[in-house]
Write a protein that holds these residues in place. Structure first.
Motif, PDB file in Angstrom:
ATOM      1  N   ALA A  89      38.827  17.241  49.321  1.00 21.26           N
ATOM      2  CA  ALA A  89      38.278  16.000  48.905  1.00 21.26           C
ATOM      3  C   ALA A  89      38.349  15.601  47.319  1.00 21.26           C
ATOM      4  O   ALA A  89      38.074  14.498  47.164  1.00 21.26           O
ATOM      5  N   LEU A  90      37.443  16.623  46.912  1.00 19.84           N
ATOM      6  CA  LEU A  90      37.913  16.255  45.337  1.00 19.84           C
ATOM      7  C   LEU A  90      39.063  15.704  44.814  1.00 19.84           C
ATOM      8  O   LEU A  90      40.339  16.625  44.665  1.00 19.84           O
ATOM      9  N   PRO A  91      39.154  15.211  43.412  1.00 16.31           N
ATOM     10  CA  PRO A  91      38.035  14.644  42.780  1.00 16.31           C
ATOM     11  C   PRO A  91      37.381  13.502  43.476  1.00 16.31           C
ATOM     12  O   PRO A  91      38.406  12.929  44.711  1.00 16.31           O
ATOM     13  N   GLN A  92      36.376  12.889  44.032  1.00 15.80           N
ATOM     14  CA  GLN A  92      36.043  11.502  44.496  1.00 15.80           C
ATOM     15  C   GLN A  92      36.351  10.798  43.601  1.00 15.80           C
ATOM     16  O   GLN A  92      36.211  10.250  43.255  1.00 15.80           O
ATOM     17  N   SER A  93      36.223   9.124  44.933  1.00 11.92           N
ATOM     18  CA  SER A  93      36.487   7.805  43.860  1.00 11.92           C
ATOM     19  C   SER A  93      35.127   7.261  44.342  1.00 11.92           C
ATOM     20  O   SER A  93      34.580   6.942  45.476  1.00 11.92           O
ATOM     21  N   GLY A  94      34.177   6.166  43.701  1.00 15.54           N
ATOM     22  CA  GLY A  94      32.993   5.390  43.899  1.00 15.54           C
ATOM     23  C   GLY A  94      31.831   5.886  43.401  1.00 15.54           C
ATOM     24  O   GLY A  94      30.717   6.274  43.584  1.00 15.54           O
ATOM     25  N   GLY A 115      27.049   7.345  50.023  1.00 15.97           N
ATOM     26  CA  GLY A 115      26.689   6.219  48.519  1.00 15.97           C
ATOM     27  C   GLY A 115      26.038   5.158  49.009  1.00 15.97           C
ATOM     28  O   GLY A 115      26.659   4.730  50.906  1.00 15.97           O
ATOM     29  N   ILE A 116      24.853   4.641  48.614  1.00 16.55           N
ATOM     30  CA  ILE A 116      24.164   3.102  48.920  1.00 16.55           C
ATOM     31  C   ILE A 116      24.891   2.955  48.043  1.00 16.55           C
ATOM     32  O   ILE A 116      24.577   3.341  46.633  1.00 16.55           O
ATOM     33  N   LYS A 125      36.818   1.333  44.385  1.00 14.47           N
ATOM     34  CA  LYS A 125      37.674   1.897  44.960  1.00 14.47           C
ATOM     35  C   LYS A 125      36.163   3.126  45.837  1.00 14.47           C
ATOM     36  O   LYS A 125      35.894   3.903  44.762  1.00 14.47           O
ATOM     37  N   ILE A 126      36.281   3.436  47.134  1.00 10.87           N
ATOM     38  CA  ILE A 126      35.604   3.989  47.541  1.00 10.87           C
ATOM     39  C   ILE A 126      36.348   5.997  48.553  1.00 10.87           C
ATOM     40  O   ILE A 126      36.987   5.303  49.713  1.00 10.87           O
ATOM     41  N   GLY A 127      35.438   6.383  48.195  1.00 12.56           N
ATOM     42  CA  GLY A 127      36.382   7.740  49.460  1.00 12.56           C
ATOM     43  C   GLY A 127      36.515   8.781  48.603  1.00 12.56           C
ATOM     44  O   GLY A 127      36.218   9.358  47.060  1.00 12.56           O
ATOM     45  N   PRO A 128      37.145   9.928  49.501  1.00  9.04           N
ATOM     46  CA  PRO A 128      38.032   9.537  51.467  1.00  9.04           C
ATOM     47  C   PRO A 128      36.421   9.705  51.904  1.00  9.04           C
ATOM     48  O   PRO A 128      35.679  10.115  51.710  1.00  9.04           O
ATOM     49  N   ILE A 129      36.695   8.241  52.931  1.00  2.00           N
ATOM     50  CA  ILE A 129      35.913   8.126  53.895  1.00  2.00           C
ATOM     51  C   ILE A 129      35.770   9.448  55.267  1.00  2.00           C
ATOM     52  O   ILE A 129      37.004   9.546  55.687  1.00  2.00           O
ATOM     53  N   ARG A 130      34.569   9.582  55.316  1.00  2.00           N
ATOM     54  CA  ARG A 130      35.100  10.576  56.721  1.00  2.00           C
ATOM     55  C   ARG A 130      33.867   9.586  57.448  1.00  2.00           C
ATOM     56  O   ARG A 130      33.767   8.631  58.013  1.00  2.00           O
ATOM     57  N   SER A 131      33.995  11.174  59.158  1.00  2.00           N
ATOM     58  CA  SER A 131      32.886  10.604  60.325  1.00  2.00           C
ATOM     59  C   SER A 131      31.605  10.189  59.953  1.00  2.00           C
ATOM     60  O   SER A 131      30.673  10.619  59.001  1.00  2.00           O
ATOM     61  N   HIS A 264      31.638  17.193  37.939  1.00  2.00           N
ATOM     62  CA  HIS A 264      31.215  16.260  38.915  1.00  2.00           C
ATOM     63  C   HIS A 264      31.766  14.907  37.836  1.00  2.00           C
ATOM     64  O   HIS A 264      30.886  14.562  38.219  1.00  2.00           O
ATOM     65  N   LEU A 265      32.921  15.064  38.645  1.00  2.00           N
ATOM     66  CA  LEU A 265      33.702  13.655  37.658  1.00  2.00           C
ATOM     67  C   LEU A 265      34.303  12.406  38.296  1.00  2.00           C
ATOM     68  O   LEU A 265      34.807  12.753  40.240  1.00  2.00           O
ATOM     69  N   ASP A 266      34.122  11.212  38.756  1.00  2.00           N
ATOM     70  CA  ASP A 266      34.585  10.158  39.913  1.00  2.00           C
ATOM     71  C   ASP A 266      36.340   9.889  38.882  1.00  2.00           C
ATOM     72  O   ASP A 266      36.920   9.265  37.674  1.00  2.00           O
ATOM     73  N   LEU A 267      36.770  10.199  40.183  1.00  2.00           N
ATOM     74  CA  LEU A 267      38.272   9.810  39.819  1.00  2.00           C
ATOM     75  C   LEU A 267      38.715   8.167  39.596  1.00  2.00           C
ATOM     76  O   LEU A 267      39.599   8.396  38.366  1.00  2.00           O
ATOM     77  N   ASN A 268      38.366   7.251  39.978  1.00  2.00           N
ATOM     78  CA  ASN A 268      38.534   6.527  39.196  1.00  2.00           C
ATOM     79  C   ASN A 268      37.685   6.162  37.548  1.00  2.00           C
ATOM     80  O   ASN A 268      38.950   4.826  37.323  1.00  2.00           O
TER      81      ASN A 268
END
Length: 285
Positions: A89-94, A115-116, A125-131, A264-268
């Motif tokens: 899932a890396l890198p994530q967004s947000g 993430g709060i 943009k936030i994700g990937p989102i899971r359960s 750890h970098l943000d894809l956004n």
């Protein structure tokens, strides 16, 4: 309680709060994600660290989650988003734009992020989102947040339905406010953004304003617990693929987060996940 705050980045727990980020409990092995053990932090004694930036006491409005000035006249209800933290899932967004970021140890040695989001009110943009799981639900609700997820365990669904929680589930009634990114493989390709989620929460009739317990920052009467200064420390989870380090950057005066020895970098925006060193404690709910 000692916490950390960030500016246009994320609040990521350092030292004491890192220990609090790891949930405990069990769940059937047939379910997707469940916590098993707590990780430990191992601070390394080092030379004196430079102080972190101070918060401007003259600011008209300060975020109760970061301790930093915000430009809006008022802040919206937080979003508590379940973020996939599997290596694929890396890198994530947000992740660099969350006010607070929790990392939770789950069954099988994997971890999940929560993430709060409150201070950044634009299109993040936030994700990937899971359960969702019951203990993840508890964390998000402790900030009065709308829980954002895709599916969940039977135990979590039982709570959501019985207590009529205000949540946004991609496989439920809130599906229209999520999308799949064709550039990534499922299940690591589900996204949304803060603006879209807030629009959906309003249309679903959720409360737009709630009491949000925050942190009291830079209190002159607060005396932090004894401890050793550390330029870096590691968190060792059960799997080698979940090695986390925080390293102090004296130029930025932040702790930079590393995953498997890589920043750890943000894809956004390619910004680093980092946290300021500051002191505060949680105010009443």
């Amino acid at each position: 309680m000692k916490v950390n705050c960030s500016s246009s980045r994320l609040l990521s727990a350092i030292v004491l709060t890192t220990l609090l980020l790891s949930a405990c409990g069990t769940q059937s092995a047939n379910n997707e994600i469940t916590p098993t053990q707590q990780p430990t932090a191992e601070p390394t004694p080092i030379e004196t660290i430079q102080p972190s930036p101070t918060i401007d006491p003259a600011a008209e409005l300060v975020s109760g989650l970061t301790g930093l000035p915000v430009s809006e006249d008022s802040l919206p209800r937080p979003l508590a988003v379940m973020i996939n933290n599997a290596p694929a899932a890396l890198p994530q967004s947000g992740v660099s734009e969350a006010d607070i970021l929790y990392e939770i140890l789950a069954e099988g040695g994997i971890t999940r992020l929560i993430g709060i989001f409150q201070s950044h009110t634009g299109v993040v943009k936030i994700g990937p989102i899971r359960s969702i799981r019951p203990y993840l639900l508890d964390i998000g609700e402790s900030y009065g947040g709308v829980t954002v997820h895709a599916g969940g365990s039977p135990a979590a669904y039982a709570i959501l339905q019985k207590e009529k929680k205000e949540d946004m589930d991609e496989i439920g009634r809130a599906g229209a406010y999520f999308w799949r990114d064709k550039a990534r493989k499922a299940p690591h390709n589900l996204y949304s953004n803060a603006a879209k989620l807030r629009e959906g929460a309003e249309k679903l009739g959720f409360a737009q304003s709630v009491k949000v317990p925050g942190y009291l920052f830079n209190n002159p009467d607060y005396i932090p617990a004894d401890g050793e200064k550390a330029a870096e420390f590691s968190i060792n989870y059960l799997l080698k693929s979940y090695k986390v380090d925080y390293k102090y950057d004296p130029k930025r005066q932040t702790y930079q987060r590393y995953v498997n020895d890589k920043p750890h970098l943000d894809l956004n925006n390619d910004n680093p996940v980092e946290a300021y060193q500051c002191y505060g404690y949680r105010s009443g709910s």
